[in-house]
Design a protein around this motif. Structure first.
Motif, PDB file in Angstrom:
ATOM      1  N   SER B  60      14.079  13.889   1.186  1.00 30.78           N
ATOM      2  CA  SER B  60      14.847  13.928   2.436  1.00 30.78           C
ATOM      3  C   SER B  60      14.653  15.301   3.046  1.00 30.78           C
ATOM      4  O   SER B  60      14.785  16.309   2.372  1.00 30.78           O
ATOM      5  CB  SER B  60      16.322  13.664   2.163  1.00 30.78           C
ATOM      6  OG  SER B  60      16.877  14.700   1.418  1.00 30.78           O
ATOM      7  N   HIS B 397      19.371   4.259  -6.929  1.00 35.00           N
ATOM      8  CA  HIS B 397      20.491   5.205  -7.006  1.00 35.00           C
ATOM      9  C   HIS B 397      21.750   4.358  -6.963  1.00 35.00           C
ATOM     10  O   HIS B 397      22.002   3.681  -5.965  1.00 35.00           O
ATOM     11  CB  HIS B 397      20.533   6.117  -5.786  1.00 35.00           C
ATOM     12  CG  HIS B 397      19.350   7.020  -5.655  1.00 35.00           C
ATOM     13  ND1 HIS B 397      18.512   7.333  -6.694  1.00 35.00           N
ATOM     14  CD2 HIS B 397      18.885   7.714  -4.584  1.00 35.00           C
ATOM     15  CE1 HIS B 397      17.576   8.176  -6.273  1.00 35.00           C
ATOM     16  NE2 HIS B 397      17.772   8.412  -4.992  1.00 35.00           N
ATOM     17  N   THR B 453      21.462  19.936 -15.687  1.00 34.78           N
ATOM     18  CA  THR B 453      22.251  20.276 -14.512  1.00 34.78           C
ATOM     19  C   THR B 453      23.697  19.917 -14.823  1.00 34.78           C
ATOM     20  O   THR B 453      23.972  18.786 -15.234  1.00 34.78           O
ATOM     21  CB  THR B 453      21.829  19.467 -13.277  1.00 34.78           C
ATOM     22  OG1 THR B 453      21.963  18.082 -13.604  1.00 34.78           O
ATOM     23  CG2 THR B 453      20.415  19.738 -12.877  1.00 34.78           C
ATOM     24  N   TRP B 458      23.851  15.693  -8.267  1.00 32.83           N
ATOM     25  CA  TRP B 458      22.761  15.636  -7.286  1.00 32.83           C
ATOM     26  C   TRP B 458      22.502  17.001  -6.643  1.00 32.83           C
ATOM     27  O   TRP B 458      21.372  17.416  -6.454  1.00 32.83           O
ATOM     28  CB  TRP B 458      23.176  14.613  -6.231  1.00 32.83           C
ATOM     29  CG  TRP B 458      22.237  14.303  -5.122  1.00 32.83           C
ATOM     30  CD1 TRP B 458      21.807  15.137  -4.140  1.00 32.83           C
ATOM     31  CD2 TRP B 458      21.623  13.026  -4.862  1.00 32.83           C
ATOM     32  NE1 TRP B 458      20.980  14.468  -3.277  1.00 32.83           N
ATOM     33  CE2 TRP B 458      20.850  13.169  -3.688  1.00 32.83           C
ATOM     34  CE3 TRP B 458      21.667  11.781  -5.484  1.00 32.83           C
ATOM     35  CZ2 TRP B 458      20.128  12.120  -3.133  1.00 32.83           C
ATOM     36  CZ3 TRP B 458      20.953  10.741  -4.924  1.00 32.83           C
ATOM     37  CH2 TRP B 458      20.184  10.902  -3.775  1.00 32.83           C
ATOM     38  N   ALA B 492      19.566  24.256  -5.992  1.00 32.26           N
ATOM     39  CA  ALA B 492      20.382  23.410  -5.126  1.00 32.26           C
ATOM     40  C   ALA B 492      21.840  23.854  -5.062  1.00 32.26           C
ATOM     41  O   ALA B 492      22.548  23.530  -4.114  1.00 32.26           O
ATOM     42  CB  ALA B 492      20.304  21.964  -5.612  1.00 32.26           C
TER      43      ALA B 492
HETATM   44  C1  LIG Z   1      20.317  10.749  -9.579  1.00 33.14           C
HETATM   45  C2  LIG Z   1      19.774  11.630  -8.515  1.00 33.14           C
HETATM   46  C3  LIG Z   1      18.944  11.121  -7.541  1.00 33.14           C
HETATM   47  C4  LIG Z   1      18.452  11.930  -6.538  1.00 33.14           C
HETATM   48  N1  LIG Z   1      17.656  11.386  -5.580  1.00 33.14           N
HETATM   49  C5  LIG Z   1      17.169  12.142  -4.567  1.00 33.14           C
HETATM   50  C6  LIG Z   1      16.326  11.604  -3.592  1.00 33.14           C
HETATM   51  O1  LIG Z   1      15.961  10.450  -3.657  1.00 33.14           O
HETATM   52  N2  LIG Z   1      15.903  12.395  -2.584  1.00 33.14           N
HETATM   53  C7  LIG Z   1      16.272  13.707  -2.495  1.00 33.14           C
HETATM   54  O2  LIG Z   1      15.872  14.387  -1.578  1.00 33.14           O
HETATM   55  N3  LIG Z   1      17.062  14.251  -3.437  1.00 33.14           N
HETATM   56  C8  LIG Z   1      17.517  13.502  -4.467  1.00 33.14           C
HETATM   57  N4  LIG Z   1      18.340  14.051  -5.429  1.00 33.14           N
HETATM   58  C9  LIG Z   1      18.706  15.449  -5.311  1.00 33.14           C
HETATM   59  C10 LIG Z   1      17.579  16.360  -5.772  1.00 33.14           C
HETATM   60  O3  LIG Z   1      16.903  15.798  -6.840  1.00 33.14           O
HETATM   61  C11 LIG Z   1      18.105  17.721  -6.206  1.00 33.14           C
HETATM   62  O4  LIG Z   1      19.018  18.214  -5.278  1.00 33.14           O
HETATM   63  C12 LIG Z   1      16.934  18.682  -6.332  1.00 33.14           C
HETATM   64  O5  LIG Z   1      16.041  18.188  -7.301  1.00 33.14           O
HETATM   65  C13 LIG Z   1      17.342  20.067  -6.699  1.00 33.14           C
HETATM   66  O6  LIG Z   1      16.178  20.823  -6.899  1.00 33.14           O
HETATM   67  P1  LIG Z   1      16.192  22.194  -7.656  1.00 33.14           P
HETATM   68  O7  LIG Z   1      14.813  22.702  -7.677  1.00 33.14           O
HETATM   69  O8  LIG Z   1      17.184  23.071  -7.043  1.00 33.14           O
HETATM   70  O9  LIG Z   1      16.728  21.884  -9.122  1.00 33.14           O
HETATM   71  P2  LIG Z   1      16.273  20.820 -10.213  1.00 33.14           P
HETATM   72  O10 LIG Z   1      15.392  19.794  -9.638  1.00 33.14           O
HETATM   73  O11 LIG Z   1      17.498  20.356 -10.900  1.00 33.14           O
HETATM   74  O12 LIG Z   1      15.429  21.695 -11.220  1.00 33.14           O
HETATM   75  C14 LIG Z   1      16.026  22.641 -12.058  1.00 33.14           C
HETATM   76  C15 LIG Z   1      15.096  22.847 -13.229  1.00 33.14           C
HETATM   77  O13 LIG Z   1      15.570  23.915 -14.035  1.00 33.14           O
HETATM   78  C16 LIG Z   1      15.332  23.588 -15.379  1.00 33.14           C
HETATM   79  N5  LIG Z   1      16.223  24.364 -16.221  1.00 33.14           N
HETATM   80  C17 LIG Z   1      17.582  24.358 -16.250  1.00 33.14           C
HETATM   81  N6  LIG Z   1      18.030  25.191 -17.186  1.00 33.14           N
HETATM   82  C18 LIG Z   1      16.945  25.762 -17.751  1.00 33.14           C
HETATM   83  C19 LIG Z   1      16.766  26.730 -18.779  1.00 33.14           C
HETATM   84  N7  LIG Z   1      17.820  27.272 -19.410  1.00 33.14           N
HETATM   85  N8  LIG Z   1      15.509  27.098 -19.112  1.00 33.14           N
HETATM   86  C20 LIG Z   1      14.435  26.563 -18.470  1.00 33.14           C
HETATM   87  N9  LIG Z   1      14.546  25.646 -17.490  1.00 33.14           N
HETATM   88  C21 LIG Z   1      15.789  25.256 -17.139  1.00 33.14           C
HETATM   89  C22 LIG Z   1      15.592  22.123 -15.459  1.00 33.14           C
HETATM   90  O14 LIG Z   1      14.963  21.560 -16.595  1.00 33.14           O
HETATM   91  C23 LIG Z   1      14.997  21.665 -14.139  1.00 33.14           C
HETATM   92  O15 LIG Z   1      13.641  21.327 -14.308  1.00 33.14           O
HETATM   93  C24 LIG Z   1      18.804  13.282  -6.492  1.00 33.14           C
HETATM   94  C25 LIG Z   1      19.604  13.812  -7.487  1.00 33.14           C
HETATM   95  C26 LIG Z   1      20.082  13.006  -8.508  1.00 33.14           C
HETATM   96  C27 LIG Z   1      20.954  13.609  -9.572  1.00 33.14           C
END
Ligand SMILES: Cc1cc2nc3c(=O)[nH]c(=O)nc-3n(C[C@H](O)[C@H](O)[C@H](O)COP(=O)(O)OP(=O)(O)OC[C@H]3O[C@@H](n4cnc5c(N)ncnc54)[C@H](O)[C@@H]3O)c2cc1C
Lengths: 397, 514
Positions: B60, B397, B453, B458, B492
């Motif tokens: 999105s 979802h 997380t 989400w 996020a």
């Molecule tokens: C069920 C669900 C469905 C979703 N569907 C959608 C969708 O269809 N479209 C959309 O746009 N968004 C969707 N989202 C939201 C979106 O996935 C998240 O908001 C987004 O992925 C956040 O990205 P990020 O890079 O901030 O964190 P994340 O994607 O959560 O990545 C964080 C990373 O940090 C790593 N990590 C954490 N702690 C440690 C540690 N101590 N050491 C090493 N690594 C670590 C984790 O393993 C992870 O890989 C969805 C969320 C959920 C929960």
């Protein structure tokens, strides 16, 4: 009209209430932390002189007493207060302050170390919410509020050691300032710390609340020929001011209860910089305090000797006799019988400390209001600090 | 030993975006990811032999600026696709479809209303746009530069004209339910338009005060709130970010879980100077950036003893219990939805706003919805590599699945719920049951454990006014910097929030570099 009858606000009796009721001939009660608490018993000046010349007792049942135990207790307290808790030895007490994240003073109190994983925090205002927040993230820790379970009294003044000796507390004279000592009292443990809030030789006695009256009676029996009397809040306020000790509601406003921005104080402003230890591990408010130390505090709490004999309570301070430039305010002021001087504690903008200080004093004479302007001199030592306060072994007098 | 300028914890898409921007400025960057692949919630994994999926199944509003700045096209992300059609399913096949600007399956009156509605919401969403690719000012900070976003909002509001401005102020705090009732008649259309604003947060159509705002907020990056799937699938985005990272010399280490952030007591106070990985290895760097959620970052990796007390308390209070579960089905063929030629799109099972609301109500009391609502995508239609040839993956979802159940989340509870979900889908795709090869349900607790997380949320932290803008994740850390020198946030849990947008990563990099 509501049915609310305020009955829940009735102060609860102190553990010493029975005896204090007999002695409080004016029924001059106020309250402290919900406990009935004496403003004075017979006469403020008389009570003050008892403490300075013989000895007096002061009810500290309402003081908050938190037992903090567990392997993480020391770490948790060390992160909460500005002083290095790891340096306190077992059976020693230490005066501490603690601040919010912005380095503004929440409260002061004493930490008693009873063992590596057993501490007591004594303080004037309830702080269990703050302790809970401070303990979050530490695992092996228990916080017990023992305020209602412990009866405590301060016994202060030159004959205080003699009273305890005659009560049979062996070797009490060799107890050092800030030491914590234990005695047997009617098969229970009596804790005696050489601490107090009067700047004089004195002790604080702590016992299970069931033994409050027997303890009171034993102390008064022992003190009968040594001039013992109770003293209340007003005499305490005189005594602590002579000693230069700060009091909430006068010198500082507890940060957690302060609404207006920076209407609270920092330890540096309160001249308590010596309690802030930047060499120890991280503690709350450190970042803000470090910045403040570099910048210098905006205000500094200052001891003043003021010309004349009119107490300067509530007066404004100026940098010149014409009172055209305001530089601070008096937080507490009185005529000090011990120092034979007109003394005050005042918050003064630090940058004006080098120059002249003038106080505009308001006073009343038979319903007429007057004012005068008096020159102030900064004092660096406490107004009252006799050698007997620190001398060990403590003398009898 | 290599000396790094920046070590990033986690390799979610935000971390990858951040790393790429830092490397563009010649920083030496190391990214440490606990799991076996990069991408975080958007990473693909095999859930049944031969069948792959990712938790986030659509993208999105991924920022177009980031797409250009990082030249992701060169790295295989060939043009982001057009928004997916969004289909509100009807059991008899009388679906309501929103495709780009046009809505079908509704009356002429609703069609006209939709045209007016979308013009209005577009104008209003545009108002919130200045907040996206920018750091929000700190509370109490009066620097002109930082206050500019607010000034821009003010100016933009003035430019709306008096009537629009009044209307904006009226609807921005409205429950979505009321706004939908004002404009439309068709229950499916109303449910459909609510959906993309609500998904992922603890809100339902009748939630007071900010559900319309959240909807507008998510529309404000020019996607009208619709989702997309890049050509070749969602994983292409992660692949492109990784490929760009590689070409810039960024090191990404998977299977490297960070155990703690290493701090050093310096004269000015604590400073983050490195991390310790689970195998004990210590890695030091100038800056430590965490894409893990704020609770994990501060409470687990850093520890309360290294933080201020009131700040710690605010982090502890962050609301982060997730409410979305993931259902994955491995299918031996393309599912057939009644009355739908193509099952490509965002397919919604949410017959009306009341059903959404009831599902939410039950979740409040720790129960799985009796009548579940969900969004289905068949990602294998866009990315055939996700399943063996001719076979497919269904990804759903499921909204309002509680983190804390009144009774425990155990295998029986999971199996019962999977069965309930399949029953539900069966009403719309009658042959689905025979097509199922395998199934997987990830509850918020599973998501929490697998993707590290807090709460399996989400957005890494509830998406609501009390945790947005200068309150995200809380004041004192809302500008990507933290109370600890040398430690930054980029995930996020920071402004502007979750979804696959890349924006927190972009903004964090900007702060680190400034
Ligand atoms: C069920 C669900 C469905 C979703 N569907 C959608 C969708 O269809 N479209 C959309 O746009 N968004 C969707 N989202 C939201 C979106 O996935 C998240 O908001 C987004 O992925 C956040 O990205 P990020 O890079 O901030 O964190 P994340 O994607 O959560 O990545 C964080 C990373 O940090 C790593 N990590 C954490 N702690 C440690 C540690 N101590 N050491 C090493 N690594 C670590 C984790 O393993 C992870 O890989 C969805 C969320 C959920 C929960």
């Amino acid at each position: 009209m509501s049915d609310y009858d305020f009955s829940s606000e009735r102060p609860k009796p102190s553990h010493f209430q029975q005896r204090q009721d007999e002695l409080n001939i004016h029924d001059a009660w106020s309250s402290w932390n919900g406990y009935k608490f004496a403003e004075y018993f017979y006469d403020v000046e008389f009570e003050y002189f008892c403490v300075r010349n013989t000895c007096g007792t002061y009810d500290i049942c309402p003081m908050q007493k938190y037992h903090i135990t567990g392997a993480d207790a020391e770490k948790m307290l060390d992160r909460m207060v500005t002083r290095d808790v790891t340096k306190i030895r077992t059976n020693r007490a230490s005066y501490v302050v603690w601040c919010n994240d912005e380095g503004r003073l929440i409260d002061d109190g004493t930490i008693f170390k009873l063992g590596d994983d057993h501490f007591i925090l004594n303080c004037g205002s309830p702080c269990s919410a703050w302790l809970d927040k401070s303990a979050f993230g530490f695992h092996d820790i228990t916080i017990d509020d023992k305020t209602d379970d412990v009866a405590a009294m301060a016994l202060q003044g030159p004959t205080s050691c003699a009273v305890l000796k005659s009560m049979g507390l062996e070797n009490i004279e060799s107890a050092k300032p800030f030491s914590i000592n234990f005695f047997d009292f009617q098969n229970a443990r009596l804790m005696v710390s050489r601490t107090g809030f009067t700047g004089d030789l004195g002790y604080e006695l702590w016992i299970d609340h069931n033994l409050a009256i027997p303890l009171w009676d034993a102390v008064y029996k022992a003190g009968h020929d040594l001039g013992i009397h109770p003293y209340g809040d007003q005499a305490t306020n005189m005594l602590r001011l002579e000693a230069g000790f700060i009091m909430p509601g006068y010198e500082f406003n507890e940060a957690l209860k302060t609404v207006h921005f920076e209407h609270d104080q920092t330890p540096f402003e309160l001249n308590l910089g010596w309690l802030v230890d930047f060499k120890k591990p991280h503690f709350n408010g450190r970042r803000a305090l470090f910045d403040e130390k570099k910048r210098g505090p905006r205000y500094t709490l200052t001891k003043l000797d003021i010309e004349g004999n009119k107490p300067a309570e509530g007066s404004f301070l100026y940098s010149n006799k014409r009172c055209t430039e305001e530089i601070g305010y008096v937080t507490s002021g009185m005529w000090s019988p011990a120092a034979k001087a007109n003394i005050a504690l005042a918050m003064i903008e630090t940058k004006y400390l080098e120059g002249e200080i003038w106080s505009e004093i308001y006073y009343e004479k038979e319903l007429r209001q007057y004012s005068k302007v008096a020159r102030c001199t900064i004092k660096h030592e406490p107004f009252w600090s006799p050698a007997r306060t620190r001398a060990t072994p403590a003398a009898d007098f | 030993m290599t000396q790094y300028d920046t070590v990033i914890i986690g390799a979610g898409h935000n971390a990858l975006v951040c790393a790429n921007y830092l490397a563009q400025k010649k920083q030496k960057v190391l990214v440490l990811e606990a799991s076996s692949a990069a991408g975080g919630l958007a990473s693909s994994y095999e859930f049944h032999p031969g069948f792959r999926t990712s938790v986030a199944h659509t993208v999105s509003h991924f920022s177009r600026k980031i797409y250009r700045d990082l030249e992701l096209q060169k790295h295989g992300l060939t043009a982001m696709a057009n928004p997916l059609p969004c289909v509100a399913l009807n059991r008899q096949g009388n679906h309501v479809v929103l495709d780009g600007d046009t809505v079908s399956g509704v009356t002429e009156k609703d069609r006209v209303s939709y045209a007016n509605y979308s013009k209005l919401t577009e104008r209003f969403a545009n108002l919130l746009a200045p907040f996206w690719l920018k750091t929000v000012p700190a509370i109490g900070n009066n620097s002109l530069h930082e206050l500019l976003s607010f000034a821009q909002l003010g100016v933009k509001m003035r430019m709306l004209g008096k009537d629009d401005m009044r209307e904006f102020l009226r609807i921005v705090s409205l429950p979505t339910h009321d706004l939908m009732d004002e404009y439309f008649d068709h229950p499916l259309l109303k449910a459909l338009l609510c959906w993309n604003g609500l998904i992922g947060s603890k809100q339902a159509p009748r939630s007071p005060n900010n559900s319309v705002m959240l909807m507008l907020y998510r529309m404000s990056e020019g996607m009208s709130g619709l989702h997309e799937i890049p050509n070749g699938g969602t994983s292409r985005l992660i692949d492109a970010l990784c490929s760009s990272a590689k070409s810039q010399g960024i090191e990404i280490r998977t299977n490297s879980s960070v155990r703690r952030i290493v701090v050093d007591q310096q004269k000015e106070g604590l400073r983050a100077t490195g991390v310790q990985v689970d195998n004990g290895e210590l890695i030091s760097a100038q800056n430590i950036v965490s894409s893990a959620d704020p609770k994990t970052t501060f409470l687990t990796l850093l520890g309360a003893e290294n933080l201020e007390i009131e700040f710690t308390n605010r982090i502890r209070r962050i609301r982060s219990e997730g409410l979305v579960a993931k259902l994955h089905l491995a299918l031996n063929g393309l599912p057939q939805f009644t009355g739908l030629d193509q099952s490509d799109g965002q397919l919604l099972i949410s017959p009306d706003m009341a059903t959404i609301e009831s599902a939410f109500d039950e979740s409040k009391y720790g129960q799985c919805p009796t009548d579940p609502v969900m969004e289905i995508v068949i990602p294998s239609m866009r990315d055939p590599s996700l399943a063996p040839s001719g076979q497919h993956v269904l990804s759903a979802h499921v909204m309002y699945v509680p983190y804390k159940m009144k009774s425990q989340w155990d295998q029986t509870a999971i199996d019962t719920f999977i069965d309930k979900l399949i029953n539900k889908i069966e009403l719309y795709a009658p042959t689905i049951r025979e097509q199922i090869v395998a199934s997987e349900l990830l509850t918020p607790i599973d998501l929490e454990q697998r993707f590290r997380t807090s709460g399996g949320h989400w957005h890494h932290g509830e998406f609501a006014l009390d945790q947005l803008f200068m309150m995200r994740p809380t004041y004192g850390a809302a500008q990507y910097q933290t109370p600890l020198r040398g430690l930054y946030l980029c995930g996020a849990g920071s402004h502007p929030g979750g979804d696959i947008t890349g924006v927190p990563g972009h903004n964090a990099a900007h702060e680190i570099l400034s």
